[in-house]
Motif scaffolding. Structure first.
Motif, PDB file in Angstrom:
ATOM      1  N   SER A   3      -7.505  -1.333  15.739  1.00 59.04           N
ATOM      2  CA  SER A   3      -6.635  -2.510  15.897  1.00 59.04           C
ATOM      3  C   SER A   3      -6.749  -3.088  17.295  1.00 59.04           C
ATOM      4  CB  SER A   3      -5.176  -2.138  15.592  1.00 59.04           C
ATOM      5  OG  SER A   3      -4.663  -1.260  16.576  1.00 59.04           O
ATOM      6  N   GLN A   4      -6.890  -2.226  18.298  1.00 63.21           N
ATOM      7  CA  GLN A   4      -7.018  -2.721  19.666  1.00 63.21           C
ATOM      8  C   GLN A   4      -8.343  -3.446  19.894  1.00 63.21           C
ATOM      9  OE1 GLN A   4      -6.431   0.760  22.127  1.00 63.21           O
ATOM     10  NE2 GLN A   4      -4.402   1.149  21.240  1.00 63.21           N
ATOM     11  N   GLU A  51     -11.428  -6.235   2.741  1.00 59.12           N
ATOM     12  CA  GLU A  51     -10.002  -6.521   2.582  1.00 59.12           C
ATOM     13  C   GLU A  51      -9.335  -5.474   1.693  1.00 59.12           C
ATOM     14  OE1 GLU A  51      -8.834 -10.772   2.300  1.00 59.12           O
ATOM     15  OE2 GLU A  51     -10.974 -11.149   1.988  1.00 59.12           O
ATOM     16  N   GLY A  52      -9.755  -4.218   1.875  1.00 60.64           N
ATOM     17  CA  GLY A  52      -9.200  -3.118   1.097  1.00 60.64           C
ATOM     18  C   GLY A  52      -8.416  -2.162   1.969  1.00 60.64           C
ATOM     19  N   HIS A  53      -7.956  -1.073   1.354  1.00 61.31           N
ATOM     20  CA  HIS A  53      -7.152  -0.073   2.039  1.00 61.31           C
ATOM     21  C   HIS A  53      -7.817   1.289   1.884  1.00 61.31           C
ATOM     22  CE1 HIS A  53      -4.170  -3.245   2.103  1.00 61.31           C
ATOM     23  NE2 HIS A  53      -4.225  -3.317   0.782  1.00 61.31           N
ATOM     24  N   MET A 101      -4.632  -4.340   6.652  1.00 62.50           N
ATOM     25  CA  MET A 101      -5.237  -3.135   6.105  1.00 62.50           C
ATOM     26  C   MET A 101      -4.287  -1.954   6.298  1.00 62.50           C
ATOM     27  SD  MET A 101      -9.007  -1.450   6.722  1.00 62.50           S
ATOM     28  CE  MET A 101      -8.746  -0.686   8.313  1.00 62.50           C
ATOM     29  N   VAL A 102      -4.172  -1.146   5.255  1.00 60.32           N
ATOM     30  CA  VAL A 102      -3.329   0.052   5.292  1.00 60.32           C
ATOM     31  C   VAL A 102      -4.229   1.283   5.332  1.00 60.32           C
ATOM     32  CG1 VAL A 102      -1.689   1.468   3.998  1.00 60.32           C
ATOM     33  CG2 VAL A 102      -1.390  -1.008   4.110  1.00 60.32           C
ATOM     34  N   LEU A 103      -3.914   2.179   6.251  1.00 56.93           N
ATOM     35  CA  LEU A 103      -4.572   3.472   6.316  1.00 56.93           C
ATOM     36  C   LEU A 103      -3.508   4.523   6.036  1.00 56.93           C
ATOM     37  CD1 LEU A 103      -5.693   1.561   8.861  1.00 56.93           C
ATOM     38  CD2 LEU A 103      -7.264   3.459   9.061  1.00 56.93           C
ATOM     39  N   VAL A 112       5.632  -2.948   8.084  1.00 57.87           N
ATOM     40  CA  VAL A 112       4.464  -3.267   7.267  1.00 57.87           C
ATOM     41  C   VAL A 112       3.902  -4.632   7.616  1.00 57.87           C
ATOM     42  CG1 VAL A 112       5.692  -4.393   5.364  1.00 57.87           C
ATOM     43  CG2 VAL A 112       3.582  -3.170   4.896  1.00 57.87           C
ATOM     44  N   HIS A 113       4.683  -5.444   8.310  1.00 56.77           N
ATOM     45  CA  HIS A 113       4.215  -6.774   8.709  1.00 56.77           C
ATOM     46  C   HIS A 113       3.396  -6.673   9.990  1.00 56.77           C
ATOM     47  CE1 HIS A 113       6.412  -9.313   5.781  1.00 56.77           C
ATOM     48  NE2 HIS A 113       7.228  -8.276   5.742  1.00 56.77           N
ATOM     49  N   ALA A 114       2.234  -6.065   9.862  1.00 55.16           N
ATOM     50  CA  ALA A 114       1.290  -5.911  10.960  1.00 55.16           C
ATOM     51  C   ALA A 114      -0.114  -5.994  10.381  1.00 55.16           C
ATOM     52  CB  ALA A 114       1.501  -4.578  11.684  1.00 55.16           C
ATOM     53  N   ASN A 115      -1.111  -6.138  11.245  1.00 55.73           N
ATOM     54  CA  ASN A 115      -2.491  -6.225  10.755  1.00 55.73           C
ATOM     55  C   ASN A 115      -3.017  -4.875  10.292  1.00 55.73           C
ATOM     56  OD1 ASN A 115      -2.517  -8.345  13.422  1.00 55.73           O
ATOM     57  ND2 ASN A 115      -3.192  -9.159  11.457  1.00 55.73           N
ATOM     58  N   PHE A 116      -2.704  -3.831  11.052  1.00 56.94           N
ATOM     59  CA  PHE A 116      -3.124  -2.477  10.701  1.00 56.94           C
ATOM     60  C   PHE A 116      -1.882  -1.604  10.600  1.00 56.94           C
ATOM     61  CE2 PHE A 116      -6.791  -4.398  12.613  1.00 56.94           C
ATOM     62  CZ  PHE A 116      -7.877  -3.894  11.914  1.00 56.94           C
TER      63      PHE A 116
END
Length: 348
Positions: free
Chosen positions: A83-84, A62-64, A168-170, A124-128
């Motif tokens: 994500s897919q 649960e990190g970035h 998660m943010v990349l 930003v309101h997305a899973n990835f």
């Protein structure tokens, strides 16, 4: 029971509930899910095994992740493919100097038909979430994004909007261009669980890319990767990761490694040790604990070994060491200092 101490200056102790380690059946299910995701990922992204492992570790922890590389090394493809594979929502934000915080977290828009304001959530309101070239956005925008990463929620007009799970943010940054960029402060880089350096593909891997494009199995016209898992599977893996057993000796080893970065002069001598101006914060210890659990689970184990911790040393510490001016002037690589510090700490 709360913290106790026998005397002033004595070490604090706490009693926390112990979670049952993953069972053999749970480990087998986890390996099966991870195997499907890894296979689907590799069907689109050629090579980049370290990148795939880093993304999976961050996802389970649960990190970035902060990715650094020159353009064109499949960072966007890797994020969208991951994500897919888990049937999750993906969004890409191209960072520019004129990007505003509201462009990321969302804003309120007046609806003339209903004569009221309505909230429009940002990407930003997305899973990835892929933050492309985060160092091109202004400090204010960087701060808004990193706050969302930390709090896992956004606030728009006084209303709280939780971010989805998994989240998660990349973030990517280009190391070769400095004009028009805003360097990420160390306090903000510290919030990334891992920093991964994405290298060029090998000659053979680059040839495979060309062959796949020629065959029509890779490129803009290729169909999306079919999902092989779903967000519930990811959340289950995240909860299972928290139960991976970490022996007290491993925890002491983690703390010793992080403490070593703060005592570089004593361990490496005044010349080499002076290259490290400021050591890693306690976030590094937490990152080692979380990421080593995920790494063990990816390898099909219900417990962490010292090797799991050492394998993560570069990804966790390279962006948490504040190097001195002399180190920067002499182009000393943080990985060299990390290796020296790890060698100086006895392994359990």
């Amino acid at each position: 029971m709360g913290p106790t101490a026998d005397a002033p200056g004595a070490a604090l102790t706490t009693t926390a509930p112990t979670l049952a380690p993953p069972s053999a059946e749970e480990i087998a299910r986890a390996k099966e899910i991870v195997g499907r995701v890894s296979t689907a990922f590799s069907s689109r992204v050629v090579g980049q095994e370290r990148l795939r492992t880093a993304l999976l570790i961050a996802l389970l922890s649960e990190g970035h992740v902060l990715l650094e590389s020159v353009p064109g090394l499949a960072k966007t493809l890797a994020a969208s493919t991951l994500s897919q594979t888990v049937k999750a929502q993906f969004s890409r934000i191209q960072c520019t100097p004129d990007l505003l915080p509201s462009d990321i977290i969302g804003t309120q828009v007046y609806d003339q038909r209903n004569h009221e304001f309505e909230t429009q959530l940002g990407p930003v309101h997305a899973n990835f979430v892929l933050l492309d070239e985060i160092n091109r956005s202004s400090a204010k925008t960087q701060s808004a994004m990193l706050e969302a990463m930390q709090e896992r929620q956004t606030s728009i007009a006084g209303h709280i909007h939780p971010l989805p799970r998994p989240f998660m943010v990349l973030a990517t940054q280009n190391p070769i261009e400095e004009e028009g960029t805003y360097v990420l402060p160390h306090a903000q880089m510290d919030r990334f669980l891992l920093k991964e350096i994405v290298n060029y593909p090998s000659e053979g891997e680059e040839l495979v890319v060309l062959e796949r494009i020629e065959a029509g199995t890779l490129g803009p016209d290729h169909e999306e990767t079919r999902p092989v898992a779903d967000p519930d599977d990811v959340i289950w893996l995240q909860e299972l990761t928290k139960r991976v057993y970490v022996d007290p000796a491993i925890k002491r080893y983690i703390v010793a490694l992080v403490q070593a970065t703060r005592n570089a002069r004593q361990l490496l001598g005044p010349e080499t040790g002076s290259y490290v101006e400021i050591g890693a914060s306690p976030r590094a210890s937490i990152a080692f604990l979380q990421a080593s659990r995920a790494a063990a689970l990816l390898l099909g184990r219900s417990y962490v070994t010292p090797e799991d911790v050492r394998e993560l040393r570069h990804s966790i510490l390279r962006h948490r060491l504040h190097l001195s001016f002399e180190a920067l002037a002499e182009k000393v690589q943080p990985e060299m200092l990390v290796d020296a510090l790890v060698r100086a700490v006895p392994s359990p």
